[in-house]
Scaffold this motif. Structure first.
Motif, mmCIF file in Angstrom:
data_model
loop_
_atom_site.group_PDB
_atom_site.id
_atom_site.type_symbol
_atom_site.label_atom_id
_atom_site.label_comp_id
_atom_site.label_asym_id
_atom_site.label_seq_id
_atom_site.Cartn_x
_atom_site.Cartn_y
_atom_site.Cartn_z
ATOM 1 N N ILE A 243 0.867 -1.180 0.000
ATOM 2 C CA ILE A 243 0.000 0.000 0.000
ATOM 3 C C ILE A 243 0.901 1.227 0.000
ATOM 4 O O ILE A 243 1.770 1.362 0.864
ATOM 5 N N ILE A 244 0.691 2.109 -0.962
ATOM 6 C CA ILE A 244 1.535 3.295 -1.105
ATOM 7 C C ILE A 244 0.673 4.541 -0.955
ATOM 8 O O ILE A 244 -0.318 4.703 -1.670
ATOM 9 N N CYS A 245 1.039 5.413 -0.036
ATOM 10 C CA CYS A 245 0.262 6.625 0.253
ATOM 11 C C CYS A 245 1.047 7.857 -0.201
ATOM 12 O O CYS A 245 2.132 8.120 0.309
ATOM 13 N N CYS A 246 0.487 8.580 -1.154
ATOM 14 C CA CYS A 246 1.166 9.737 -1.747
ATOM 15 C C CYS A 246 0.256 10.962 -1.722
ATOM 16 O O CYS A 246 0.011 11.588 -2.759
ATOM 17 N N THR A 247 -0.270 11.306 -0.553
ATOM 18 C CA THR A 247 -1.209 12.423 -0.460
ATOM 19 C C THR A 247 -0.812 13.371 0.673
ATOM 20 O O THR A 247 -0.168 12.952 1.646
ATOM 21 N N PRO A 248 -1.213 14.637 0.587
ATOM 22 C CA PRO A 248 -0.966 15.584 1.677
ATOM 23 C C PRO A 248 -2.119 15.587 2.670
ATOM 24 O O PRO A 248 -2.631 16.633 3.068
ATOM 25 N N SER A 249 -2.543 14.426 3.086
ATOM 26 C CA SER A 249 -3.740 14.304 3.910
ATOM 27 C C SER A 249 -3.488 14.712 5.365
ATOM 28 O O SER A 249 -2.382 14.544 5.898
ATOM 29 N N THR A 250 -4.532 15.217 5.992
ATOM 30 C CA THR A 250 -4.462 15.541 7.412
ATOM 31 C C THR A 250 -5.329 14.598 8.241
ATOM 32 O O THR A 250 -5.514 14.808 9.427
ATOM 33 N N LYS A 251 -5.859 13.562 7.608
ATOM 34 C CA LYS A 251 -6.619 12.553 8.330
ATOM 35 C C LYS A 251 -6.373 11.198 7.669
ATOM 36 O O LYS A 251 -5.999 11.127 6.493
ATOM 37 N N PRO A 252 -6.551 10.110 8.412
ATOM 38 C CA PRO A 252 -6.265 8.775 7.869
ATOM 39 C C PRO A 252 -7.015 8.517 6.567
ATOM 40 O O PRO A 252 -8.162 8.931 6.401
ATOM 41 N N LEU A 253 -6.365 7.804 5.671
ATOM 42 C CA LEU A 253 -6.950 7.529 4.361
ATOM 43 C C LEU A 253 -7.936 6.372 4.379
ATOM 44 O O LEU A 253 -8.673 6.180 3.420
ATOM 45 N N TRP A 254 -7.960 5.589 5.458
ATOM 46 C CA TRP A 254 -8.916 4.487 5.574
ATOM 47 C C TRP A 254 -9.154 4.194 7.051
ATOM 48 O O TRP A 254 -8.429 4.681 7.930
#
Length: 354
Positions: A243-254
């Motif tokens: 699983i590869i996460c490439c986002t500028p997120s400020t909350k969990p992606l799942w």
């Protein structure tokens, strides 16, 4: 001395047509650079077989400024050694600006900037556009870990959050090096936007698919607009080997429970997260990290102890580029309450798995 200037198009042209053998050489160079940084020792090579002296490596913590005019963040990253000095400056949309109408940029600012290289005496040697170079180098570092997995059984399905340059290069380099083993690539995006279509088209129309051995690899795109998004997201995560996460997120992606449940723990996965560069940013649910770092009953009398990096194949640690930087900037690790002994730098991991 000649000053070399490379545009983003020129750099993209150089790295977009690499052979598998050239990619492996790049991986070796990066592995050596990480070793040099972490241990402050020079790794002898054919070009520098007599090198024994430890270089003077200085890499201060990066600093940042936020622009009220654009809502963007600019990062300043200096580094110096016995062979020269470099300064990387990158500007990108700040995730904290998304909820601030006054600071919100007029348009999304994709990571862009430049790297300036100097000789030990301060003479400018190079000026390189940083956009493609940054995405390529980050994906290259991730590939060092991805390539450690057993390709015959633990690389069949890759799930990627994000659709930008980082997502592209993580997928592209994985396919170039290990494409014959990858059966499925899942791409998750907030919406089916033009960047998603462009990303998907770049792989479906790639002329090197057959030559590189991934002509049968399947691609899918999933967005929250799908009426069965939650079910499909869970299925894709459970089936994923990487699983590869490439986002500028400020909350969990799942939802963290997907992978910490009994069903989610039936198989091991490599999770790569490169998006967080501020303490308030987060891609991985904290319970997923905490699960990976849980104590296990081993040793005399069943006493608890941590799995150190010598047992990384069993989990127990988080692999990071730098200990200090990760503990100060990676929101996931901060929220999960990680301590230095729970982390291991790239070089230590590779020394124990070489």
């Amino acid at each position: 001395m000649t000053l070399t200037v490379l545009t983003d198009d020129q750099i993209s042209g150089l790295v977009s047509n690499l052979t598998k053998e050239e990619l492996q050489r790049f991986m070796g160079v990066l592995r050596g650079a990480l070793h040099e940084y972490s241990t402050a020792t020079t790794v002898p090579s054919k070009e520098n077989a007599a090198a024994t002296a430890a270089p003077e490596i200085h890499q201060p913590e990066r600093t940042s400024i936020n622009s009220k005019a654009t809502g963007a963040t600019t990062l300043f990253m200096p580094s110096s050694s016995s062979v020269g000095t470099g300064m990387k400056v990158v500007t990108l949309t700040s995730p904290s600006a998304e909820g601030d109408e006054d600071a919100r940029p007029k348009e999304n600012i994709k990571p862009t900037g430049a790297i300036t290289l100097f000789s030990p005496h301060g003479t400018p040697l190079g000026f390189l556009h940083a956009s493609t170079l940054t995405a390529f180098r980050t994906a290259l570092a991730s590939l060092l870990l991805i390539s450690k997995r057993d390709p015959s059984s633990h690389l069949k399905t890759i799930t990627v959050f994000g659709t930008g340059a980082q997502a592209y290069w993580h997928i592209r380099l994985s396919l170039l090096l290990l494409g014959q083993h990858i059966h499925q690539v899942n791409i998750l995006s907030r919406s089916f936007s033009p960047p998603v279509s462009s990303l998907l088209k770049s792989f479906l129309t790639c002329p090197n698919r057959e030559k590189e051995g991934w002509e049968n690899t399947q691609f899918s795109v999933l967005t929250p607009a799908h009426n069965e998004y939650e079910r499909l997201l869970k299925e894709q995560l459970l089936e994923s080997d990487v699983i590869i996460c490439c986002t500028p997120s400020t909350k969990p992606l799942w939802d963290g429970g997907i992978l910490t449940s009994h069903e989610g723990r039936q198989k091991g996965r490599l999770i790569v997260a490169i998006g967080s560069y501020k303490p308030d940013m987060q891609e991985i649910p904290q319970e997923v990290i905490q699960q990976a770092l849980k104590r296990h009953h081993h040793g005399v009398g069943g006493k608890h102890h941590w799995h150190w990096h010598k047992h990384a194949e069993e989990g127990g640690v988080v692999v990071v580029d730098t200990l200090d930087g990760a503990l100060k900037e990676a929101g996931e690790l901060i929220r999960a309450g990680c301590r230095p002994e729970m982390l291991v730098e790239y070089v230590c991991f590779f020394v124990c798995h070489s």
